[in-house]
Design a protein around this motif. Structure first.
Motif, mmCIF file in Angstrom:
data_model
loop_
_atom_site.group_PDB
_atom_site.id
_atom_site.type_symbol
_atom_site.label_atom_id
_atom_site.label_comp_id
_atom_site.label_asym_id
_atom_site.label_seq_id
_atom_site.Cartn_x
_atom_site.Cartn_y
_atom_site.Cartn_z
ATOM 1 N N THR A 245 0.829 -1.219 0.000
ATOM 2 C CA THR A 245 0.000 0.000 0.000
ATOM 3 C C THR A 245 0.855 1.258 0.000
ATOM 4 O O THR A 245 0.360 2.333 -0.322
ATOM 5 C CB THR A 245 -0.968 0.037 1.205
ATOM 6 O OG1 THR A 245 -0.227 0.188 2.420
ATOM 7 C CG2 THR A 245 -1.836 -1.207 1.264
ATOM 8 N N PHE A 246 2.131 1.131 0.343
ATOM 9 C CA PHE A 246 3.021 2.284 0.350
ATOM 10 C C PHE A 246 3.217 2.855 -1.055
ATOM 11 O O PHE A 246 3.634 3.993 -1.206
ATOM 12 C CB PHE A 246 4.384 1.935 0.957
ATOM 13 C CG PHE A 246 4.321 1.433 2.381
ATOM 14 C CD1 PHE A 246 3.253 1.721 3.207
ATOM 15 C CD2 PHE A 246 5.343 0.654 2.881
ATOM 16 C CE1 PHE A 246 3.198 1.259 4.514
ATOM 17 C CE2 PHE A 246 5.310 0.188 4.192
ATOM 18 C CZ PHE A 246 4.235 0.488 5.013
ATOM 19 N N ARG A 247 2.904 2.064 -2.086
ATOM 20 C CA ARG A 247 3.035 2.542 -3.468
ATOM 21 C C ARG A 247 2.138 3.741 -3.738
ATOM 22 O O ARG A 247 2.411 4.524 -4.643
ATOM 23 C CB ARG A 247 2.701 1.417 -4.440
ATOM 24 C CG ARG A 247 3.713 0.307 -4.436
ATOM 25 C CD ARG A 247 3.317 -0.833 -5.366
ATOM 26 N NE ARG A 247 4.358 -1.850 -5.358
ATOM 27 C CZ ARG A 247 4.115 -3.147 -5.401
ATOM 28 N NH1 ARG A 247 2.882 -3.594 -5.476
ATOM 29 N NH2 ARG A 247 5.116 -4.006 -5.381
ATOM 30 N N SER A 248 1.053 3.884 -2.967
ATOM 31 C CA SER A 248 0.128 4.988 -3.201
ATOM 32 C C SER A 248 0.534 6.270 -2.474
ATOM 33 O O SER A 248 -0.131 7.296 -2.606
ATOM 34 C CB SER A 248 -1.293 4.579 -2.788
ATOM 35 O OG SER A 248 -1.352 4.324 -1.408
ATOM 36 N N GLY B 102 5.371 10.479 -3.927
ATOM 37 C CA GLY B 102 6.833 10.519 -3.861
ATOM 38 C C GLY B 102 7.481 9.154 -3.847
ATOM 39 O O GLY B 102 8.684 9.042 -4.104
ATOM 40 N N VAL B 103 6.730 8.112 -3.565
ATOM 41 C CA VAL B 103 7.303 6.764 -3.561
ATOM 42 C C VAL B 103 7.465 6.312 -5.015
ATOM 43 O O VAL B 103 6.502 6.280 -5.778
ATOM 44 C CB VAL B 103 6.422 5.769 -2.765
ATOM 45 C CG1 VAL B 103 6.903 4.345 -2.965
ATOM 46 C CG2 VAL B 103 6.432 6.139 -1.289
ATOM 47 N N ALA C 146 11.618 -8.587 4.248
ATOM 48 C CA ALA C 146 12.377 -7.391 3.856
ATOM 49 C C ALA C 146 11.466 -6.483 3.037
ATOM 50 O O ALA C 146 10.658 -6.961 2.224
ATOM 51 C CB ALA C 146 13.598 -7.771 3.040
ATOM 52 N N ILE C 147 11.602 -5.196 3.285
ATOM 53 C CA ILE C 147 10.832 -4.183 2.563
ATOM 54 C C ILE C 147 11.827 -3.181 1.985
ATOM 55 O O ILE C 147 12.730 -2.727 2.690
ATOM 56 C CB ILE C 147 9.861 -3.441 3.507
ATOM 57 C CG1 ILE C 147 8.954 -4.428 4.239
ATOM 58 C CG2 ILE C 147 9.047 -2.402 2.746
ATOM 59 C CD1 ILE C 147 8.271 -3.840 5.468
ATOM 60 N N LEU C 148 11.656 -2.844 0.713
ATOM 61 C CA LEU C 148 12.466 -1.810 0.076
ATOM 62 C C LEU C 148 11.526 -0.740 -0.444
ATOM 63 O O LEU C 148 10.608 -1.036 -1.223
ATOM 64 C CB LEU C 148 13.287 -2.377 -1.084
ATOM 65 C CG LEU C 148 13.975 -1.340 -1.982
ATOM 66 C CD1 LEU C 148 15.037 -0.576 -1.211
ATOM 67 C CD2 LEU C 148 14.554 -1.995 -3.217
ATOM 68 N N VAL C 149 11.738 0.490 -0.007
ATOM 69 C CA VAL C 149 10.975 1.634 -0.499
ATOM 70 C C VAL C 149 11.972 2.611 -1.100
ATOM 71 O O VAL C 149 12.962 2.963 -0.452
ATOM 72 C CB VAL C 149 10.167 2.312 0.631
ATOM 73 C CG1 VAL C 149 9.431 3.538 0.115
ATOM 74 C CG2 VAL C 149 9.198 1.324 1.273
ATOM 75 N N ARG D 38 11.572 13.502 0.669
ATOM 76 C CA ARG D 38 10.481 12.574 0.349
ATOM 77 C C ARG D 38 10.491 11.370 1.282
ATOM 78 O O ARG D 38 9.447 10.815 1.586
ATOM 79 C CB ARG D 38 10.571 12.117 -1.101
ATOM 80 C CG ARG D 38 10.166 13.169 -2.083
ATOM 81 C CD ARG D 38 8.700 13.523 -1.942
ATOM 82 N NE ARG D 38 8.253 14.159 -3.155
ATOM 83 C CZ ARG D 38 6.998 14.316 -3.511
ATOM 84 N NH1 ARG D 38 6.037 13.889 -2.730
ATOM 85 N NH2 ARG D 38 6.688 14.906 -4.619
ATOM 86 N N LEU D 39 11.670 10.964 1.754
ATOM 87 C CA LEU D 39 11.735 9.872 2.725
ATOM 88 C C LEU D 39 10.998 10.276 3.998
ATOM 89 O O LEU D 39 10.187 9.503 4.522
ATOM 90 C CB LEU D 39 13.182 9.503 3.048
ATOM 91 C CG LEU D 39 13.369 8.441 4.128
ATOM 92 C CD1 LEU D 39 12.719 7.119 3.728
ATOM 93 C CD2 LEU D 39 14.842 8.245 4.436
ATOM 94 N N GLN D 40 11.238 11.476 4.472
ATOM 95 C CA GLN D 40 10.559 11.936 5.684
ATOM 96 C C GLN D 40 9.054 12.052 5.456
ATOM 97 O O GLN D 40 8.260 11.693 6.322
ATOM 98 C CB GLN D 40 11.143 13.263 6.167
ATOM 99 C CG GLN D 40 10.670 13.642 7.554
ATOM 100 C CD GLN D 40 11.021 12.591 8.594
ATOM 101 O OE1 GLN D 40 12.177 12.206 8.747
ATOM 102 N NE2 GLN D 40 10.015 12.095 9.310
#
Length: 125
Positions: free
Chosen positions: A53-56, A59-60, A83-86, A93-95
């Protein structure tokens, strides 16, 4: 008219170049998760599902998730579960990703209840 057509046809190339520049300087946010119930397949699946869901989140650029691969090699740490890679364009944008309500909700509803330990590695290309 002929020149306008050439410019119109070249516009997508400019957009692709901008995305290539973003990816070339992108921040890789790597998260390794150890479950409270190591190896639990439904917990692994739930973490992977919510991570997608982080794809939405604006900035990702990319999200990848997966289960650990067992290894007999001494140099390989295969003690984690998921493992998760974003990938995001930069530190700002990370913050924004970390503070986003989708990420915060996933953390509260899924990650904190299921995960015992987390190690994060952030690096820039």
């Amino acid at each position: 008219m002929k020149y306008l057509l050439v410019i119109f046809l070249m516009l997508p190339l400019g957009c692709a170049s901008l995305e290539q520049v973003e990816r070339a300087q992108a921040v890789q946010h790597v998260v390794l998760c150890w479950l409270k119930e190591p190896g639990n397949p439904s917990h692994r699946a739930r973490i992977m599902e919510v991570s997608r869901t982080f794809r939405s989140i604006p900035g990702v650029l990319e999200v990848r998730v997966g289960e650990v691969i067992a290894s007999d090699r001494e140099i390989v740490d295969d003690s984690f579960d998921v493992a998760i890679l974003v990938v995001v364009p930069d530190g700002r944008r990370l913050q924004e990703y970390l503070d986003h309500p989708i990420h915060e909700q996933a953390k509260q509803d899924v990650l904190l209840p299921l995960v015992d330990r987390v190690v994060v590695y952030d690096f820039q290309k």
